[in-house]
Design a protein around this motif. Structure first.
Motif, mmCIF file in Angstrom:
data_model
loop_
_atom_site.group_PDB
_atom_site.id
_atom_site.type_symbol
_atom_site.label_atom_id
_atom_site.label_comp_id
_atom_site.label_asym_id
_atom_site.label_seq_id
_atom_site.Cartn_x
_atom_site.Cartn_y
_atom_site.Cartn_z
ATOM 1 N N LEU A 1 51.421 34.920 32.749
ATOM 2 C CA LEU A 1 52.101 35.625 33.996
ATOM 3 C C LEU A 1 52.454 37.053 33.718
ATOM 4 O O LEU A 1 52.073 37.592 34.806
ATOM 5 N N LYS A 2 51.931 37.535 32.508
ATOM 6 C CA LYS A 2 51.771 38.840 32.202
ATOM 7 C C LYS A 2 50.574 39.536 33.211
ATOM 8 O O LYS A 2 50.628 40.416 33.826
ATOM 9 N N HIS A 3 49.375 38.805 33.131
ATOM 10 C CA HIS A 3 48.333 39.138 33.796
ATOM 11 C C HIS A 3 48.585 38.981 35.130
ATOM 12 O O HIS A 3 48.185 39.891 35.936
ATOM 13 N N SER A 4 49.157 37.993 35.541
ATOM 14 C CA SER A 4 49.382 37.754 36.893
ATOM 15 C C SER A 4 50.303 38.914 37.590
ATOM 16 O O SER A 4 50.010 39.491 38.510
ATOM 17 N N TYR A 5 51.248 39.388 36.746
ATOM 18 C CA TYR A 5 52.079 40.542 37.387
ATOM 19 C C TYR A 5 51.500 41.717 37.599
ATOM 20 O O TYR A 5 51.436 42.276 38.347
ATOM 21 N N ASN A 6 50.623 42.149 36.349
ATOM 22 C CA ASN A 6 49.603 43.340 36.395
ATOM 23 C C ASN A 6 48.651 43.294 37.495
ATOM 24 O O ASN A 6 48.290 44.364 38.082
ATOM 25 N N GLN A 7 48.035 42.129 37.607
ATOM 26 C CA GLN A 7 47.150 42.157 38.676
ATOM 27 C C GLN A 7 47.553 42.175 40.072
ATOM 28 O O GLN A 7 46.910 43.054 41.014
ATOM 29 N N LEU A 8 48.908 41.707 40.153
ATOM 30 C CA LEU A 8 49.555 41.845 41.555
ATOM 31 C C LEU A 8 50.106 43.236 41.830
ATOM 32 O O LEU A 8 49.790 43.802 43.016
ATOM 33 N N VAL B 1 40.642 43.518 38.885
ATOM 34 C CA VAL B 1 39.528 42.495 38.625
ATOM 35 C C VAL B 1 39.625 42.074 37.253
ATOM 36 O O VAL B 1 39.768 40.767 37.034
ATOM 37 N N SER B 2 39.775 42.895 36.143
ATOM 38 C CA SER B 2 39.957 42.429 34.945
ATOM 39 C C SER B 2 41.168 41.545 34.732
ATOM 40 O O SER B 2 41.045 40.440 34.118
ATOM 41 N N HIS B 3 42.393 42.075 34.995
ATOM 42 C CA HIS B 3 43.551 41.259 35.129
ATOM 43 C C HIS B 3 43.302 39.694 35.638
ATOM 44 O O HIS B 3 43.959 38.631 35.248
ATOM 45 N N ASN B 4 43.012 39.877 36.753
ATOM 46 C CA ASN B 4 42.438 38.544 37.579
ATOM 47 C C ASN B 4 41.530 37.523 36.787
ATOM 48 O O ASN B 4 41.961 36.564 36.592
ATOM 49 N N GLY B 5 40.671 38.174 36.112
ATOM 50 C CA GLY B 5 39.635 37.247 35.455
ATOM 51 C C GLY B 5 40.266 36.880 34.093
ATOM 52 O O GLY B 5 40.370 35.628 33.697
ATOM 53 N N LEU B 6 41.173 37.626 33.530
ATOM 54 C CA LEU B 6 41.655 37.109 32.237
ATOM 55 C C LEU B 6 42.865 36.144 32.552
ATOM 56 O O LEU B 6 43.050 35.319 31.572
ATOM 57 N N MET B 7 43.601 36.213 33.708
ATOM 58 C CA MET B 7 44.684 35.408 34.049
ATOM 59 C C MET B 7 43.889 33.910 34.099
ATOM 60 O O MET B 7 44.545 33.137 33.690
ATOM 61 N N TRP B 8 42.597 33.763 34.834
ATOM 62 C CA TRP B 8 42.237 32.287 35.003
ATOM 63 C C TRP B 8 41.456 32.084 33.571
ATOM 64 O O TRP B 8 41.445 30.763 33.595
ATOM 65 N N GLN B 9 41.186 32.804 32.779
ATOM 66 C CA GLN B 9 40.512 32.562 31.576
ATOM 67 C C GLN B 9 41.627 31.710 30.593
ATOM 68 O O GLN B 9 41.291 31.104 29.772
ATOM 69 N N THR B 10 42.862 32.382 30.677
ATOM 70 C CA THR B 10 43.746 31.916 29.961
ATOM 71 C C THR B 10 44.126 30.121 29.853
ATOM 72 O O THR B 10 44.030 29.673 29.027
ATOM 73 N N PRO B 11 44.405 29.848 31.020
ATOM 74 C CA PRO B 11 44.512 28.304 31.254
ATOM 75 C C PRO B 11 43.435 27.418 30.678
ATOM 76 O O PRO B 11 43.433 26.501 29.935
ATOM 77 N N THR B 12 42.203 27.998 31.096
ATOM 78 C CA THR B 12 40.973 27.341 30.528
ATOM 79 C C THR B 12 40.982 27.375 29.025
ATOM 80 O O THR B 12 40.753 26.210 28.497
#
Length: 304
Positions: A232-239, A180-191
């Motif tokens: 991409l790093k957060h996305s890879y870890n989340q998946l 959940v943390s990786h998923n949240g951080l992934m979407w915070q990044t582009p914002t």
């Protein structure tokens, strides 16, 4: 009709029922636990089946008016002899069998069955096989036979997993939190990146000094690059975590919260947009911002 117990059906009646109705069953898995309470060995019977001789759990259909415990005790005595079995108070799994393969469920070409599964402690009882059993054997949980009734393997995986689940539950919860943390951080990044890049691009396209504009454009391109890498790093870890959680849930017969998302029901352009991976679009958008920043950087250096 009145000369036989009402709980039993004739062969013709049971044949009709098994072709038209789900059959309620109770399955029993004899187990031996070690000093820590973990399942060390499981007891399986050898029996004939539509798949040839197989190993499987003790069990069968529940009779009308019979409780689960009564059904379990009856099947144990009919299959393993006169043993003083202690059946678990609560079921550890509910297995399903269908006439046609429907992974990950079991298969029984003769009927659709729903089996409530219990463990049983047989103590030091002497086993005398009878009924449908041609043999009985204890198997270490790390050396289970390959020729199992389709559906027995899943039940065994759940049981073996359950024995150490109290110890592994904390690890599972930690893995969920990390996913959940990786998923949240992934979407915070582009914002956050878009906010910073908008500020820098305003300077780069403004009327400031040449080198001030060039520096702002360079920083904007750099932010785009590092943000793409971070996303991409957060996305890879989340998946990766989601896949690990899905594997755990399947192996233990849990509700598959992390199973692949079903296709969108929407059609046309909206459905096409819904099926696209948002992370891919964000990476592409950040890349375009980075490219634009480089163009502005070059123009600023050239004094255009």
């Amino acid at each position: 009709m009145t000369s036989r117990p009402p709980a039993h059906l004739t062969d013709d009646e049971f044949s009709w029922a098994s072709r038209h109705l789900p059959i309620a069953c109770v399955d029993i898995l004899p187990v031996v636990r070690d000093a820590s309470g973990r399942v060390a060995s499981v007891g399986l019977i050898r029996r004939d089946s539509p798949f040839g001789p197989v190993w499987c759990q003790v069990g069968g259909r529940l009779l009308y008016g019979e409780t689960l415990d009564e059904g379990a005790q009856r099947h144990i005595s009919e299959t393993l002899g006169d043993v003083a079995a202690t059946v678990g108070d609560e079921p550890f799994f509910v297995n399903e069998y269908f006439p046609q393969p429907r992974p990950p469920h079991g298969v029984d070409p003769r009927k659709h069955a729903v089996a409530v599964c219990f463990t049983a402690d047989l103590g030091d009882a002497r086993i005398t096989t009878g009924g449908e059993a041609t043999d009985f054997a204890w198997f270490n949980v790390d050396a289970l036979p390959d020729d199992l009734w389709p559906g027995t393997r899943r039940m065994l995986d759940v049981m073996v997993g359950e024995s150490g689940w109290r110890d592994e539950g904390a690890s599972y919860d930690a893995l969920v939190a990390r996913e959940v943390s990786h998923n949240g951080l992934m979407w915070q990044t582009p914002t956050l990146t878009m906010t910073a890049m908008a500020f820098l691009m305003t300077i780069a396209l403004g009327d400031g000094s040449q080198w001030g504009r060039a520096l702002a454009a360079l920083l904007s391109a750099t932010v785009a690059l590092v943000s793409i890498q971070l996303m991409l790093k957060h996305s890879y870890n989340q998946l990766t975590d989601a896949n690990a959680l899905w594997t755990i849930e399947r192996s233990r017969g849990m509700r598959q919260v992390h199973a692949p998302t079903p296709p969108s029901r929407a059609r046309g352009a909206i459905g096409w947009l819904q099926r696209r991976r948002s992370r891919t679009w964000w990476v592409a958008a950040l890349g375009l911002f980075g490219l634009a920043s480089i163009v502005v950087l070059v123009l600023a250096i050239l004094g255009v």
